[in-house]
Design a protein around this motif. Sequence first.
Motif, PDB file in Angstrom:
ATOM      1  N   ASP A 486       0.866  -1.183   0.000  1.00  0.00           N
ATOM      2  CA  ASP A 486       0.000   0.000   0.000  1.00  0.00           C
ATOM      3  C   ASP A 486       0.901   1.230   0.000  1.00  0.00           C
ATOM      4  O   ASP A 486       1.702   1.433   0.917  1.00  0.00           O
ATOM      5  N   GLU A 494      -2.631   3.764  -3.300  1.00  0.00           N
ATOM      6  CA  GLU A 494      -2.685   2.700  -4.304  1.00  0.00           C
ATOM      7  C   GLU A 494      -2.173   1.400  -3.698  1.00  0.00           C
ATOM      8  O   GLU A 494      -1.419   1.405  -2.719  1.00  0.00           O
ATOM      9  N   LYS A 495      -2.596   0.297  -4.299  1.00  0.00           N
ATOM     10  CA  LYS A 495      -2.018  -1.011  -3.981  1.00  0.00           C
ATOM     11  C   LYS A 495      -1.223  -1.457  -5.212  1.00  0.00           C
ATOM     12  O   LYS A 495      -1.768  -1.584  -6.300  1.00  0.00           O
ATOM     13  N   THR A 523       2.944  -4.679 -10.930  1.00  0.00           N
ATOM     14  CA  THR A 523       1.513  -4.422 -10.796  1.00  0.00           C
ATOM     15  C   THR A 523       0.751  -4.775 -12.065  1.00  0.00           C
ATOM     16  O   THR A 523      -0.282  -5.458 -12.021  1.00  0.00           O
TER      17      THR A 523
END
Length: 940
Positions: A486, A494-495, A523
Amino acid sequence: MNEFSKPFNPDSTTEVKRLEMALEAACVGTWDYDPNTKIFRLCERFKSIFDYSFDNAVEIDIVLDRIHTDDRDHVRQRVEDSLENNPKEQFDVEFRVIDSKDEIRWINFKGQVQKNEKNQTSLIIGIALNVTVNALSKQNLALNEERFRNLIEEASIASCLFVGPELSIEIANDIMIGYWGKDKSVIGKPFFEAVPELKGQVFSKILSDIYENGQTFTATNMPAVLEVNGVLSEYYFDFTYKPLRNKKGEIYAIMDTAIDVTEKVLALKALEASEAKLKSVIATAPAAIGLFVGRELMIEMPNQTFIDIVGKGPDISGKTLREVMPELENQPYLQILDDVFTSGKMYQSFGTQVDIIKHGVMSNNFYNITYTPLRNADDEVYAILDIAIDVTEQIQAERQIEQSQQQLLDLFEKSPVGIAIIEKNDLVFTMANSFYGELVGRHPQEIIGKSLLEAIPELKGQGFDTLLREVVATGTPVKLKEVPVDIIRNGVAEKIYIDFMYQPKREIDSSVSGTLVVVTDMTEQVLARQKIQEAEISLRGAVELANLGTWQIDLATGILDYSPRLREWFGIEEHEIITIERGYEPIRESDRPRIKAAINKAISPDSDGIYDIEYVVEASKAGRQRILHAQGKTYFNEKAEPVKINGSVQDVTEQRQIQLSLEELVKERTAELEISNEDLGAINEEYITINEELAKSNDLLIRSNENLQQFAYIASHDLQEPLRKIQSFGDLLKKRYTNELGSGSEYLDRMQSAAKRMSSLIEDLLTFSRVSTKKDTTSAISLDKTIKAVLNDLELVIQETGAKIKVGELPVIQGDESQLGQLCQNLISNAIKFHKPGIAPVVEINSEIVYAQDWPLTFRPSKMAPVYHRINVIDNGIGFDTKYTDRIFQIFQRLHGKNEYAGTGIGLAICEKVASNHGGAITASSQVGVGSVFSVFFPV
């Protein structure tokens, strides 16, 4: 000896409880292992020691799986050795486990092999102890001892340790052993046994006195006669004997540190003996040495190295520095020398470039320079001692290192992955490239110089700081993949998902000074894979919803892969390997050539790769005959060679059966039409006559219907009115003249009962008449709504009987709402009425689609159609003998007496008439004492 003298009585509950309390207090876990069953039994304390929730009895492999991977095989081997080699010997082993906090625990197993009466190993019984503290203490002690040893062994001066009064040599570095003229074999021996030539010298007395008085002894220029390389010689040493004490303050060892000053002593003696020897020492020195006398800087006593550096030949002594090295005029050194001469202060520079013409060629070397002023008896500077060491190679090497470091930093900066360096103390960033800054949403300059959680506070609680400290503490690198993080970037939480590696950053002495962090943003890949997985789940759901089977052919191996549904359709077991031949077995033989041709076409390089065919799977091989529609796509490699075919299969049996039924029906109708067309001309004239007769019949039918309607009015009014009066007057007679009637009241009850039955009979006859004569008012009727209305009307009966009604999903059909309501009410009320005494009725209503070809030949609906809705009303009532199935749908037919179950025998006749009016039919199946199923068929 009496029983009270025994230390422990296993038959005593008190003693057993005392033992349990002792084990609990000592945190001792107990266990036993049966090698025959491989079962490992353990107590609650054992689970606490392991910090893992085992069952009380588990397979030994479950326990072994909790043991650190580096120790697991060792523990397994120790168990096997105890069982096979020496069962009498106690089983004792220490190992590591990982607890719930991912921290290492040290566990000690002790046990004893037990034998049965046949001298066979039956059990290993033992205890478990958490020895983490002791193990870590041992490790720390060993580490401290190792550090101490390393300190001695790697010390720049001679060092050793004498232990005990016998002065055993426990540690000695190479310098000390070299002083003694011995080798490593002296380790562990008493000092004067290892170096016998020192016996009788002063050292024995000094060491003995230290054990007595505990005083440190220091000496300088102490002579010692030693045998080195087989030669007995005198050497000189500066040394210190320091006593070491244990926790009790007792001397247990003496630390010896020494410096061989033999050369210094001999040099001093030589210096005192002769100035010539001093010149010799200067001449042989590895550094350039020379004297600059007077302000004119006259060169005197230059050694060979100085002469070589100047590069002007050997006869430079007695000449001025300016004369010998005119190239210095444009450099600062002549002025520096003049300043030293004036100030009397020493000058030093390191790695300084000096441009010197050597043998006619300019050189640009680097030197460590020392200009030391020399004073006379009047404390005046009369000369300057010049010592210069050529460090050109060192400087060049340092510059190469700096260049390499700069290149590495440039590489880090341009690297497509995030790179940072975090120092050991306080986890402070000392370097971060731009990609790392982009990854964490900060500019590198915002990060560098700050601690991890100061620079990126949202990482608190995510474990990265703890992991970094573990890497620094253990020196073990950590590499993890697709870790969720995180992070706040551009003010937005955001993750992200990252692959990262924490690599210990080591110094020249191998100590860990920080951590090199390498991070890759994964991501997009993770989110893409998650979308693919979601799509796969959706696809599987679609496949399941569409009732499809899936398949694949590996064209290289000839092996087929069928989904579970397709294996079921083909009658193939779950784990059976499917070859092409096995895949053909259930398929109708006449279809196989078409399938082979379709496959060959699909795998042809010049085809579109599409495979599409229908075939039949035979019941004899697959358990049921099916018509299957298979589709597939061929995949080719880069050489345009077919590699595999992927596809799906749909069971189209029902569709094809409907299609065949329709085709047969069309053929029948076509044949009938052809025959009718042949007779049409012949009977056309008859139709004219018949039409005239039909017109007359229609007039009669109209009058008949009018008469029936008049009869219905008379029946509902004129016939019912006398019955109502009979019932009313009967009630008055019973109310007013009960005593006078006496036993006659029974006849009055019978009269009223008969009147009531007559009224019900008239009502049912009227209903039957209406159903038989009512005009067609067809519309789309939802049977769901119809059933709800009927259940609302029957609510009181349902409550009184405790009936449970289960209604499935029902279709919408074309029909008369009133008639369909009457049909449903009659069937449901019958299902409730004919229930078994003492048992609450259970009624289930459901529907299904049936095909005309599945019906028995004796079953004929009033209207032919290929497909029908089948409405089932199922009860758990008294049932009936199936030989009465046709009879129960006839008017006035009853299977039970009027005293058992009320009714007129018209209800099911009405149901049969309603089904017929709607182009369908009704039938029933039953079993006495079990229940009945009434099925109504309506065309789709």
